[in-house]
Write an enzyme that holds these catalytic residues in place. Structure first.
Site, PDB file in Angstrom:
ATOM      1  N   ASP A 105       6.352 -13.027  17.025  1.00  0.00           N
ATOM      2  CA  ASP A 105       6.660 -13.827  17.952  1.00  0.00           C
ATOM      3  C   ASP A 105       8.249 -14.066  18.353  1.00  0.00           C
ATOM      4  O   ASP A 105       8.701 -14.405  19.577  1.00  0.00           O
ATOM      5  CB  ASP A 105       5.965 -15.229  18.041  1.00  0.00           C
ATOM      6  CG  ASP A 105       4.466 -15.207  18.148  1.00  0.00           C
ATOM      7  OD1 ASP A 105       4.033 -13.970  18.321  1.00  0.00           O
ATOM      8  OD2 ASP A 105       3.823 -16.314  17.902  1.00  0.00           O
ATOM      9  N   VAL A 138      13.300 -20.701   4.465  1.00  0.00           N
ATOM     10  CA  VAL A 138      14.661 -20.042   4.294  1.00  0.00           C
ATOM     11  C   VAL A 138      15.697 -20.751   5.240  1.00  0.00           C
ATOM     12  O   VAL A 138      15.466 -20.796   6.275  1.00  0.00           O
ATOM     13  CB  VAL A 138      14.291 -18.596   4.768  1.00  0.00           C
ATOM     14  CG1 VAL A 138      15.882 -17.669   4.678  1.00  0.00           C
ATOM     15  CG2 VAL A 138      13.458 -17.778   3.613  1.00  0.00           C
ATOM     16  N   TYR A 171     -23.527   4.095  27.709  1.00  0.00           N
ATOM     17  CA  TYR A 171     -24.430   3.439  28.828  1.00  0.00           C
ATOM     18  C   TYR A 171     -25.809   3.383  28.240  1.00  0.00           C
ATOM     19  O   TYR A 171     -26.475   4.124  27.754  1.00  0.00           O
ATOM     20  CB  TYR A 171     -24.462   3.968  29.964  1.00  0.00           C
ATOM     21  CG  TYR A 171     -25.726   3.899  30.766  1.00  0.00           C
ATOM     22  CD1 TYR A 171     -25.689   2.181  31.197  1.00  0.00           C
ATOM     23  CD2 TYR A 171     -26.475   4.720  31.281  1.00  0.00           C
ATOM     24  CE1 TYR A 171     -27.111   1.918  31.966  1.00  0.00           C
ATOM     25  CE2 TYR A 171     -27.721   4.496  31.875  1.00  0.00           C
ATOM     26  CZ  TYR A 171     -27.993   3.083  32.346  1.00  0.00           C
ATOM     27  OH  TYR A 171     -28.942   2.785  33.219  1.00  0.00           O
ATOM     28  N   ALA A 212      -1.259 -12.169  18.604  1.00  0.00           N
ATOM     29  CA  ALA A 212      -1.364 -11.800  17.359  1.00  0.00           C
ATOM     30  C   ALA A 212      -1.708 -10.166  16.951  1.00  0.00           C
ATOM     31  O   ALA A 212      -0.732  -9.582  15.904  1.00  0.00           O
ATOM     32  CB  ALA A 212      -2.536 -12.182  16.945  1.00  0.00           C
ATOM     33  N   CYS A 232      -5.244 -18.582  15.442  1.00  0.00           N
ATOM     34  CA  CYS A 232      -5.898 -18.419  16.791  1.00  0.00           C
ATOM     35  C   CYS A 232      -7.279 -19.323  16.654  1.00  0.00           C
ATOM     36  O   CYS A 232      -7.902 -19.541  17.739  1.00  0.00           O
ATOM     37  CB  CYS A 232      -6.113 -17.077  17.051  1.00  0.00           C
ATOM     38  SG  CYS A 232      -4.720 -15.866  17.082  1.00  0.00           S
ATOM     39  N   ARG A 243       0.625  -1.043  -0.040  1.00  0.00           N
ATOM     40  CA  ARG A 243      -0.067   0.055  -0.009  1.00  0.00           C
ATOM     41  C   ARG A 243       0.909   1.212  -0.057  1.00  0.00           C
ATOM     42  O   ARG A 243       0.352   2.272  -0.447  1.00  0.00           O
ATOM     43  CB  ARG A 243      -0.953  -0.097   1.170  1.00  0.00           C
ATOM     44  CG  ARG A 243      -1.994  -1.101   1.083  1.00  0.00           C
ATOM     45  CD  ARG A 243      -2.930  -1.042   2.109  1.00  0.00           C
ATOM     46  NE  ARG A 243      -2.708  -0.979   3.536  1.00  0.00           N
ATOM     47  CZ  ARG A 243      -2.816  -2.131   3.943  1.00  0.00           C
ATOM     48  NH1 ARG A 243      -3.227  -3.325   3.294  1.00  0.00           N
ATOM     49  NH2 ARG A 243      -2.578  -2.233   5.385  1.00  0.00           N
ATOM     50  N   ALA A 302      -5.478 -18.370  10.186  1.00  0.00           N
ATOM     51  CA  ALA A 302      -5.813 -17.855  11.512  1.00  0.00           C
ATOM     52  C   ALA A 302      -5.427 -18.832  12.587  1.00  0.00           C
ATOM     53  O   ALA A 302      -6.270 -19.780  13.113  1.00  0.00           O
ATOM     54  CB  ALA A 302      -7.348 -17.651  11.573  1.00  0.00           C
ATOM     55  N   SER A 316      -1.140 -16.383   5.634  1.00  0.00           N
ATOM     56  CA  SER A 316      -2.115 -15.890   6.363  1.00  0.00           C
ATOM     57  C   SER A 316      -3.284 -16.798   6.968  1.00  0.00           C
ATOM     58  O   SER A 316      -4.351 -16.387   6.313  1.00  0.00           O
ATOM     59  CB  SER A 316      -2.635 -14.823   5.125  1.00  0.00           C
ATOM     60  OG  SER A 316      -3.065 -13.796   5.991  1.00  0.00           O
TER      61      SER A 316
HETATM   62  P1  FAD Z   1       3.290 -16.772  12.893  1.00  0.00           P
HETATM   63  O1  FAD Z   1       1.882 -16.518  12.698  1.00  0.00           O
HETATM   64  O2  FAD Z   1       3.352 -18.241  13.850  1.00  0.00           O
HETATM   65  O3  FAD Z   1       4.167 -17.161  11.482  1.00  0.00           O
HETATM   66  C1  FAD Z   1       5.526 -17.559  11.255  1.00  0.00           C
HETATM   67  C2  FAD Z   1       5.608 -18.318   9.894  1.00  0.00           C
HETATM   68  O4  FAD Z   1       6.866 -18.645   9.451  1.00  0.00           O
HETATM   69  C3  FAD Z   1       4.759 -19.809  10.358  1.00  0.00           C
HETATM   70  O5  FAD Z   1       3.968 -20.140   9.417  1.00  0.00           O
HETATM   71  C4  FAD Z   1       6.230 -20.753   9.895  1.00  0.00           C
HETATM   72  O6  FAD Z   1       6.007 -21.958   9.198  1.00  0.00           O
HETATM   73  C5  FAD Z   1       6.827 -19.418   8.904  1.00  0.00           C
HETATM   74  N1  FAD Z   1       8.307 -19.863   9.075  1.00  0.00           N
HETATM   75  C6  FAD Z   1       9.167 -20.055  10.140  1.00  0.00           C
HETATM   76  N2  FAD Z   1      10.463 -20.146   9.824  1.00  0.00           N
HETATM   77  C7  FAD Z   1      10.577 -20.127   8.531  1.00  0.00           C
HETATM   78  C8  FAD Z   1      11.477 -20.218   7.582  1.00  0.00           C
HETATM   79  N3  FAD Z   1      12.781 -20.327   7.971  1.00  0.00           N
HETATM   80  N4  FAD Z   1      11.350 -20.042   6.230  1.00  0.00           N
HETATM   81  C9  FAD Z   1      10.244 -19.989   5.897  1.00  0.00           C
HETATM   82  N5  FAD Z   1       9.126 -19.766   6.759  1.00  0.00           N
HETATM   83  C10 FAD Z   1       9.418 -19.942   8.050  1.00  0.00           C
HETATM   84  N6  FAD Z   1      -2.672 -14.787  19.736  1.00  0.00           N
HETATM   85  C11 FAD Z   1      -3.564 -14.021  20.007  1.00  0.00           C
HETATM   86  O7  FAD Z   1      -3.522 -12.546  20.200  1.00  0.00           O
HETATM   87  N7  FAD Z   1      -5.001 -14.134  20.298  1.00  0.00           N
HETATM   88  C12 FAD Z   1      -5.219 -15.696  20.231  1.00  0.00           C
HETATM   89  O8  FAD Z   1      -6.231 -16.071  20.501  1.00  0.00           O
HETATM   90  C13 FAD Z   1      -4.280 -16.578  19.747  1.00  0.00           C
HETATM   91  N8  FAD Z   1      -4.510 -17.728  19.910  1.00  0.00           N
HETATM   92  C14 FAD Z   1      -3.535 -18.874  19.456  1.00  0.00           C
HETATM   93  C15 FAD Z   1      -3.728 -20.039  19.249  1.00  0.00           C
HETATM   94  C16 FAD Z   1      -3.112 -21.077  18.842  1.00  0.00           C
HETATM   95  C17 FAD Z   1      -3.098 -22.495  18.642  1.00  0.00           C
HETATM   96  C18 FAD Z   1      -1.665 -20.457  18.388  1.00  0.00           C
HETATM   97  C19 FAD Z   1      -0.528 -21.362  17.743  1.00  0.00           C
HETATM   98  C20 FAD Z   1      -1.193 -18.943  18.501  1.00  0.00           C
HETATM   99  C21 FAD Z   1      -2.418 -18.207  18.980  1.00  0.00           C
HETATM  100  N9  FAD Z   1      -2.034 -16.893  19.225  1.00  0.00           N
HETATM  101  C22 FAD Z   1      -2.866 -16.128  19.535  1.00  0.00           C
HETATM  102  C23 FAD Z   1      -0.826 -16.430  18.912  1.00  0.00           C
HETATM  103  C24 FAD Z   1      -0.546 -15.869  17.666  1.00  0.00           C
HETATM  104  O9  FAD Z   1      -1.041 -16.575  16.594  1.00  0.00           O
HETATM  105  C25 FAD Z   1       0.864 -15.451  17.133  1.00  0.00           C
HETATM  106  O10 FAD Z   1       1.306 -14.439  18.175  1.00  0.00           O
HETATM  107  C26 FAD Z   1       0.972 -14.895  15.902  1.00  0.00           C
HETATM  108  O11 FAD Z   1       0.701 -15.694  14.964  1.00  0.00           O
HETATM  109  C27 FAD Z   1       2.578 -14.434  15.595  1.00  0.00           C
HETATM  110  O12 FAD Z   1       2.606 -14.105  14.336  1.00  0.00           O
HETATM  111  P2  FAD Z   1       4.127 -14.246  13.740  1.00  0.00           P
HETATM  112  O13 FAD Z   1       3.976 -13.617  12.185  1.00  0.00           O
HETATM  113  O14 FAD Z   1       5.442 -13.821  14.604  1.00  0.00           O
HETATM  114  O15 FAD Z   1       4.108 -15.592  13.679  1.00  0.00           O
END
Ligand code: FAD
Length: 555
Positions: free
Chosen positions: A288, A85, A432, A306, A47, A26, A45, A43
């Site tokens: 994370d 990667v 309210y 998230a 969560c 964007r 979910a 992309s």
């Molecule tokens: P992610 O969304 O985990 O994405 C990282 C991606 O990187 C993964 O798909 C992985 O395959 C890819 N990857 C890693 N290393 C490599 C590599 N070397 N090469 C290529 N790809 C790679 N948070 C909330 O706030 N509320 C919730 O209700 C909630 N519920 C959750 C429930 C579950 C079951 C889980 C697992 C997490 C939940 N979370 C929740 C946490 C939230 O999903 C994470 O904080 C968020 O997704 C983090 O985003 P991210 O981009 O850091 O990592």
């Protein structure tokens, strides 16, 4: 022509990575944006995964927020799934990638690199950890495998190890599927970010729903006996199961960053500045995997949620596009649904404050109704507010209730983020109508109670403060409440009779430590005002008898 375009490579295509890519497009129509994602989906979910396992989300497709094709068609973002990667060559500004199905390894150049690899579920090297039937929940394939395992074996019993957000969501969803669930947790409480006494409200609901709680006992190992998994604990217990869900936390994925010599922080996450830039000016990191600044204590922490991941992804995009951007840090605002309860929190808990060396704080508890009492269906909330002594600066809040807990925590989080005080909550102007709230919303009430403490209008005693020889308790509830249960040694002097029985009150006060309580603290407050204005020193039990019982697991 293509070689002259700025090439932005993103590692990880879910929360942080996909947000970064979309925002960057964007801002910069010309950049070449490439996402490498190890898994089969971008992309999705995460969560929603526990609810997909539990069948609440019936269709796997619903978890796909978008897909590679749409990202390409709408935003000209190139997505390469099933491509990992495996190395970063900083000097050459190249990443080494492996296409997983073919095993082919390639090098790809970048001008800017964004790491959003997330965090991996912790799998400690315990005996039997790799036995079939022991699962973690991170991806759609993980979730599909759990569903298939349950269906194929007709699973009846599950052990969930770890009582954090994911563990509790899994416990609930497995119960919905008809399984008997045992929740094993090393700490003596569920939901570790909460203070223990607040977590008791969640434990009570879990027990009511048939979840067996095995708290204060860590897992020592796993065995397979006659087609059954046995979870052995350090305390010598054996829990039998058809499947085990491991949800004992996550660890930031830092292997790539470490391999490339990027600076890691004190908590083991990738170190970044407020623009989400790592120690290499051409590399950003989000989500994370990174270490963030705690907005309350100023210390560093790992907060795998998230919301921050999405906003950090945006921030990195702004920075790459040359805009000034500043991620302000995190509060840890979070909510979890547990069998109809909303369990929400923001900022620091009491135990986290103590761990951070912050001791000049006060806490109040209250049990307001989520909406006006006269309108049908009102439900009580348990609300704990933590604030700095003297200034009243907000430090944290926790809420548990069937309705309205998340909304109140969101309001408090917004005030907290702006450096607000309990006086700001007192004066918050909130919407309210009787079915939604009260003219004095629970948020206002929390501010008013805390402000009354700070103004000296209501000195409080905490549920955990021990009695001394000088302590005398007055229970100001009605006699029938008193007879149904009261604090040891408490004298029943109903609020309505207090003015007429001042001689008895003065005799008790003469011992030097007069304390009053009622059911939740409100009549105790009225009694406190009445007595203080008569020159009698007194303290009110914050949260009342209900909080004391809950905290001591009698509730
Ligand atoms: P992610 O969304 O985990 O994405 C990282 C991606 O990187 C993964 O798909 C992985 O395959 C890819 N990857 C890693 N290393 C490599 C590599 N070397 N090469 C290529 N790809 C790679 N948070 C909330 O706030 N509320 C919730 O209700 C909630 N519920 C959750 C429930 C579950 C079951 C889980 C697992 C997490 C939940 N979370 C929740 C946490 C939230 O999903 C994470 O904080 C968020 O997704 C983090 O985003 P991210 O981009 O850091 O990592």
């Amino acid at each position: 022509m293509k070689a002259n375009r700025k090439r932005v490579v993103i590692v990880g295509g879910v929360a942080g990575g996909a947000s970064c890519a979309a925002r960057l497009r964007r801002l910069d129509e010309k950049a070449e944006i490439v996402i490498f994602e190890r898994g089969p989906h971008v992309s999705f979910a995460n969560c929603g995964l526990p609810y997909y396992i539990g069948g609440v989300i019936a269709d796997e497709e619903a978890l796909l927020v978008t897909d590679a094709e749409r990202l390409n068609d709408r935003m000209a973002i190139e997505v390469r799934t099933e491509t990992e990667v495996i190395g970063i060559h900083r000097r050459a500004k190249e990443v080494e990638v492996r296409h997983l199905p073919s095993g082919k390894v390639m090098r790809e150049r970048y001008d800017a690199l964004v790491l959003s690899p997330g965090a991996a579920p912790i799998r400690p090297p315990l005996p039997g950890i790799d036995l079939p039937g022991i699962f973690t929940v991170r991806s759609i394939p993980d979730s599909r495998a759990i569903r298939e395992w349950i269906a194929a074996r007709g699973a009846k019993r599950a052990v969930v190890v770890g009582a954090g957000f994911i563990g509790l969501e899994m416990a609930e969803n497995l119960v919905h599927l008809g399984l008997r669930v045992t929740l094993v947790e090393m700490l003596d409480q569920v939901m570790p970010p909460l203070d223990a006494e607040v977590a008791h409200a969640v434990e009570r609901r879990l027990r009511e729903e048939g979840v067996m709680l095995a708290l204060g006992d860590g897992v020592a190992g796993f065995q397979n006996e006659e087609e059954q998994l046995i979870v052995e604990t350090a305390g010598g217990k054996r829990h039998c199961a058809d499947l085990v869900i491991l949800a004992i936390g996550v660890r930031p994925e830092t292997a790539l960053a470490r391999g490339a010599g990027l600076r890691l922080g004190e908590r083991g996450g990738i170190a970044v500045n407020a623009a989400m830039r790592t120690s290499d000016r051409a590399i950003w990191a989000v989500g994370d995997a990174v270490e963030v600044t705690d907005r309350v204590s100023g210390g560093k922490g790992l907060v795998p949620l998230a919301g921050p991941a999405n906003r950090q992804g945006r921030g990195a995009a702004e920075s790459i596009a040359g805009r000034r951007t500043r991620f302000p840090g995190v509060l840890g605002t979070a909510v979890c649904g547990v069998f109809g309860l909303e369990v929400a929190m923001t900022g620091k808990s009491g135990k986290a404050l103590r761990r951070a060396g912050i001791s000049d704080y006060e806490a109040v508890y209250l049990f307001p109704l989520d909406h006006a009492e006269y309108y049908p269906g009102a439900k009580p909330l348990l609300l704990k507010l933590l604030f700095q002594c003297g200034t009243g600066r907000l430090l944290g809040a926790q809420a548990v209730g069937e309705q309205g807990a998340a909304r109140r925590i969101d309001v408090i989080a917004s005030v907290l983020a702006l450096g607000g005080t309990v006086y700001d909550l007192e004066q918050s102007e909130l919407c309210y109508a009787p079915q939604f709230g009260s003219a004095k919303d629970p948020v206002n009430l929390a501010g008013m109670v805390a402000a009354a403490v700070l103004r000296g209008e209501m000195p409080v005693v905490q549920w955990h403060e021990p009695d001394t020889e000088r302590t005398r308790w007055i229970d100001v509830r009605a006699p029938e409440d008193y007879h149904a249960g009261h604090l040891p040694g408490a004298m029943n002097l109903p609020l309505e009779e207090l003015r007429g029985r001042m001689e008895e009150v003065r005799a008790l006060a003469a011992h030097g430590d007069l304390r009053v309580y009622c059911e939740v603290g409100q009549r105790g407050y009225l009694a406190t005002r009445l007595l203080l204005q008569r020159g009698i020193a007194v303290r009110n039990l914050t949260g009342g008898y209900r909080m004391k019982c809950l905290a001591e697991r009698g509730g």
